[in-house]
Structure formats: structure tokens, C-alpha cells
Write a protein that holds these residues in place. Structure first.
Motif, PDB file in Angstrom:
ATOM      1  N   ALA A 188      -0.208   8.842 -12.616  1.00  0.00           N
ATOM      2  CA  ALA A 188      -0.291   8.842 -11.109  1.00  0.00           C
ATOM      3  C   ALA A 188       1.163   8.634 -10.638  1.00  0.00           C
ATOM      4  O   ALA A 188       1.306   9.296  -9.481  1.00  0.00           O
ATOM      5  CB  ALA A 188      -1.457   7.668 -10.814  1.00  0.00           C
ATOM      6  N   LYS A 189       1.957   7.755 -11.239  1.00  0.00           N
ATOM      7  CA  LYS A 189       3.285   7.810 -10.541  1.00  0.00           C
ATOM      8  C   LYS A 189       3.802   9.103 -10.584  1.00  0.00           C
ATOM      9  O   LYS A 189       4.799   9.188  -9.705  1.00  0.00           O
ATOM     10  CB  LYS A 189       4.050   6.406 -11.322  1.00  0.00           C
ATOM     11  CG  LYS A 189       5.282   5.912 -10.868  1.00  0.00           C
ATOM     12  CD  LYS A 189       5.844   4.893 -11.635  1.00  0.00           C
ATOM     13  CE  LYS A 189       6.993   4.295 -10.891  1.00  0.00           C
ATOM     14  NZ  LYS A 189       7.595   3.363 -11.534  1.00  0.00           N
TER      15      LYS A 189
ATOM     16  N   LYS B 130       6.805  12.895   2.958  1.00  0.00           N
ATOM     17  CA  LYS B 130       7.933  13.283   2.622  1.00  0.00           C
ATOM     18  C   LYS B 130       8.926  12.095   2.065  1.00  0.00           C
ATOM     19  O   LYS B 130       9.918  12.385   1.773  1.00  0.00           O
ATOM     20  CB  LYS B 130       8.651  13.986   3.510  1.00  0.00           C
ATOM     21  CG  LYS B 130       7.856  15.578   3.924  1.00  0.00           C
ATOM     22  CD  LYS B 130       8.583  16.129   5.005  1.00  0.00           C
ATOM     23  CE  LYS B 130       7.717  17.284   5.568  1.00  0.00           C
ATOM     24  NZ  LYS B 130       8.325  18.069   6.749  1.00  0.00           N
ATOM     25  N   THR B 131       8.344  10.986   2.134  1.00  0.00           N
ATOM     26  CA  THR B 131       9.204   9.704   1.823  1.00  0.00           C
ATOM     27  C   THR B 131       8.601   9.266   0.605  1.00  0.00           C
ATOM     28  O   THR B 131       7.386   8.917   0.553  1.00  0.00           O
ATOM     29  CB  THR B 131       9.018   8.787   2.915  1.00  0.00           C
ATOM     30  OG1 THR B 131       9.715   9.387   4.265  1.00  0.00           O
ATOM     31  CG2 THR B 131      10.091   7.501   2.801  1.00  0.00           C
ATOM     32  N   HIS B 132       9.468   8.944  -0.293  1.00  0.00           N
ATOM     33  CA  HIS B 132       9.066   8.291  -1.486  1.00  0.00           C
ATOM     34  C   HIS B 132       9.873   6.930  -1.885  1.00  0.00           C
ATOM     35  O   HIS B 132      11.132   7.048  -1.598  1.00  0.00           O
ATOM     36  CB  HIS B 132       9.213   9.023  -2.849  1.00  0.00           C
ATOM     37  CG  HIS B 132       8.558  10.410  -2.408  1.00  0.00           C
ATOM     38  ND1 HIS B 132       7.339  10.740  -2.912  1.00  0.00           N
ATOM     39  CD2 HIS B 132       9.036  11.731  -2.123  1.00  0.00           C
ATOM     40  CE1 HIS B 132       6.980  11.889  -2.523  1.00  0.00           C
ATOM     41  NE2 HIS B 132       8.244  12.476  -2.165  1.00  0.00           N
ATOM     42  N   VAL B 133       9.195   6.016  -2.287  1.00  0.00           N
ATOM     43  CA  VAL B 133       9.927   4.566  -2.383  1.00  0.00           C
ATOM     44  C   VAL B 133      10.093   4.718  -3.832  1.00  0.00           C
ATOM     45  O   VAL B 133       9.157   4.711  -4.700  1.00  0.00           O
ATOM     46  CB  VAL B 133       8.648   3.375  -1.959  1.00  0.00           C
ATOM     47  CG1 VAL B 133       9.256   2.209  -2.114  1.00  0.00           C
ATOM     48  CG2 VAL B 133       8.617   3.512  -0.728  1.00  0.00           C
TER      49      VAL B 133
ATOM     50  N   PHE C 288       0.875  -1.340  -0.161  1.00  0.00           N
ATOM     51  CA  PHE C 288       0.084  -0.052  -0.055  1.00  0.00           C
ATOM     52  C   PHE C 288       1.059   1.424  -0.083  1.00  0.00           C
ATOM     53  O   PHE C 288       0.646   2.313  -0.805  1.00  0.00           O
ATOM     54  CB  PHE C 288      -0.874  -0.133   1.203  1.00  0.00           C
ATOM     55  CG  PHE C 288      -1.588   1.480   1.517  1.00  0.00           C
ATOM     56  CD1 PHE C 288      -2.508   1.836   0.889  1.00  0.00           C
ATOM     57  CD2 PHE C 288      -0.751   2.049   2.810  1.00  0.00           C
ATOM     58  CE1 PHE C 288      -2.871   3.122   1.450  1.00  0.00           C
ATOM     59  CE2 PHE C 288      -1.283   3.194   2.828  1.00  0.00           C
ATOM     60  CZ  PHE C 288      -2.308   3.950   2.404  1.00  0.00           C
ATOM     61  N   LEU C 289       1.812   1.006   0.978  1.00  0.00           N
ATOM     62  CA  LEU C 289       2.542   2.285   1.109  1.00  0.00           C
ATOM     63  C   LEU C 289       3.550   2.681  -0.174  1.00  0.00           C
ATOM     64  O   LEU C 289       3.856   3.640  -0.490  1.00  0.00           O
ATOM     65  CB  LEU C 289       3.564   2.226   2.349  1.00  0.00           C
ATOM     66  CG  LEU C 289       2.604   2.409   3.496  1.00  0.00           C
ATOM     67  CD1 LEU C 289       3.381   1.848   4.670  1.00  0.00           C
ATOM     68  CD2 LEU C 289       2.141   3.510   3.708  1.00  0.00           C
ATOM     69  N   VAL C 290       3.954   1.273  -0.824  1.00  0.00           N
ATOM     70  CA  VAL C 290       4.654   1.599  -1.922  1.00  0.00           C
ATOM     71  C   VAL C 290       3.983   2.223  -2.991  1.00  0.00           C
ATOM     72  O   VAL C 290       4.420   3.179  -3.716  1.00  0.00           O
ATOM     73  CB  VAL C 290       5.014  -0.035  -2.530  1.00  0.00           C
ATOM     74  CG1 VAL C 290       5.587   0.087  -3.991  1.00  0.00           C
ATOM     75  CG2 VAL C 290       5.967  -0.595  -1.668  1.00  0.00           C
ATOM     76  N   PHE C 291       2.712   1.861  -3.131  1.00  0.00           N
ATOM     77  CA  PHE C 291       1.676   2.334  -4.350  1.00  0.00           C
ATOM     78  C   PHE C 291       1.553   3.850  -3.782  1.00  0.00           C
ATOM     79  O   PHE C 291       1.661   4.840  -4.747  1.00  0.00           O
ATOM     80  CB  PHE C 291       0.774   1.613  -4.282  1.00  0.00           C
ATOM     81  CG  PHE C 291      -0.305   2.295  -5.320  1.00  0.00           C
ATOM     82  CD1 PHE C 291       0.099   2.204  -6.792  1.00  0.00           C
ATOM     83  CD2 PHE C 291      -1.613   2.893  -5.025  1.00  0.00           C
ATOM     84  CE1 PHE C 291      -0.989   2.789  -7.841  1.00  0.00           C
ATOM     85  CE2 PHE C 291      -2.418   3.553  -5.964  1.00  0.00           C
ATOM     86  CZ  PHE C 291      -1.996   3.268  -7.454  1.00  0.00           C
TER      87      PHE C 291
ATOM     88  N   GLY D  18       3.705  13.237  -5.093  1.00  0.00           N
ATOM     89  CA  GLY D  18       4.529  13.999  -5.817  1.00  0.00           C
ATOM     90  C   GLY D  18       5.846  14.444  -5.370  1.00  0.00           C
ATOM     91  O   GLY D  18       6.189  13.860  -4.308  1.00  0.00           O
ATOM     92  N   GLN D  19       6.721  15.102  -5.966  1.00  0.00           N
ATOM     93  CA  GLN D  19       8.196  15.108  -5.760  1.00  0.00           C
ATOM     94  C   GLN D  19       8.191  16.582  -4.596  1.00  0.00           C
ATOM     95  O   GLN D  19       8.567  17.769  -5.278  1.00  0.00           O
ATOM     96  CB  GLN D  19       8.762  15.678  -7.017  1.00  0.00           C
ATOM     97  CG  GLN D  19       8.790  14.331  -8.018  1.00  0.00           C
ATOM     98  CD  GLN D  19       9.310  13.191  -7.439  1.00  0.00           C
ATOM     99  OE1 GLN D  19      10.501  12.994  -6.556  1.00  0.00           O
ATOM    100  NE2 GLN D  19       8.665  12.086  -7.567  1.00  0.00           N
TER     101      GLN D  19
END
Length: 139
Positions: free
Chosen positions: A54-55, A134-137, A6-9, A15-16
């Protein structure tokens, strides 16, 4: 691991943010995320270009994308059939590098989001989390 997806998606579509930092998926996690993506794309008929957008953080108000989000989240075990988020399960699956206290605060806030149906609710949670993290996988 399912909850982690879930968190991965969510983080993949976030957003960046200027202050963002990145964490990486294991190979097994990448494979599971890809499997769920393929399965949910087939089940919902979402257009590949909507997933790509979306990605990149552009969340279109598209019914198929909402259904895809619900499908992905349900397969990952993060939401139930009504789209209700299980915060504790999500937190237990966070990878190293993610501040769990910050994530819990954000997840608790996003948990309050609702929509007209389960897919709309799951999508509202996705938007909430993707805008607040603030964290992106990376995968």
C-alpha cells in the motif's frame, strides 16, 4: 495533528505521479503515524506485506487492509464511525507545501465515495485521494 495523520497515510500510499512533489513530516508526526500503524495493525491483523504494498501505491482489495484504513483514519480523527470524511478538519491540518485549494477540491470529491460499510467507505476515500494527489508526504 490527528487529522494531518490521515493525509500522511493517504499520501504515503499514493502512487508516484510524474508531477508529484514531496513534503516531509516532523519527527512528532512520524512517531504518531507509527503509533497508529502499530495499534491498527494489531487491531485488524493486516499483514505487514499488504501495508508495504500500500505504501508503494498498490492497494489490495483486502478486508483487513480496509479495516486498517478505517482504524487509522478514525484514530487520526479524519473519519467518523461510519467512515464519513471531515474535509475541513483535514484541510486545517495540512503541512506547508501542500496546495490547500487543490487538496480541498480533491477531498470534496473523495468525500462522495461510499462503500458497503465504514471500512469499505474509508478505503474508497483512500483510493480516491491517493490516485488524485500530486503531493506525497515522506516519512
Amino acid at each position: 495533528m490527528k487529522t494531518f495523520l490521515f493525509l500522511v497515510f493517504v499520501m504515503a500510499v499514493a502512487g508516484q505521479a510524474v508531477e508529484a512533489h514531496n513534503v516531509h513530516l516532523s519527527q512528532a508526526q512520524k512517531e504518531k503515524a507509527q503509533q497508529y500503524t502499530v495499534e491498527c495493525q494489531k487491531e485488524t491483523g493486516v499483514k505487514p506485506e499488504l501495508l508495504l504494498e500500500a505504501k508503494q501505491g498498490k492497494l489490495s482489495d483486502d478486508d483487513a487492509l480496509k479495516k486498517f484504513t478505517l482504524c487509522f483514519f478514525k484514530k487520526s480523527g479524519i473519519v467518523d464511525d461510519e467512515g464519513k470524511l471531515n474535509v475541513e478538519t483535514a484541510l486545517s491540518k495540512l503541512p506547508e507545501g501542500v496546495d490547500k485549494a487543490d487538496a480541498k477540491k480533491l477531498l470534496e470529491e473523495c468525500r462522495k465515495k461510499t462503500g458497503k460499510d465504514a471500512a469499505d467507505t474509508a478505503f474508497a476515500i483512500l483510493k480516491c485521494y491517493s490516485q488524485g494527489t500530486k503531493t506525497h508526504v515522506l516519512f
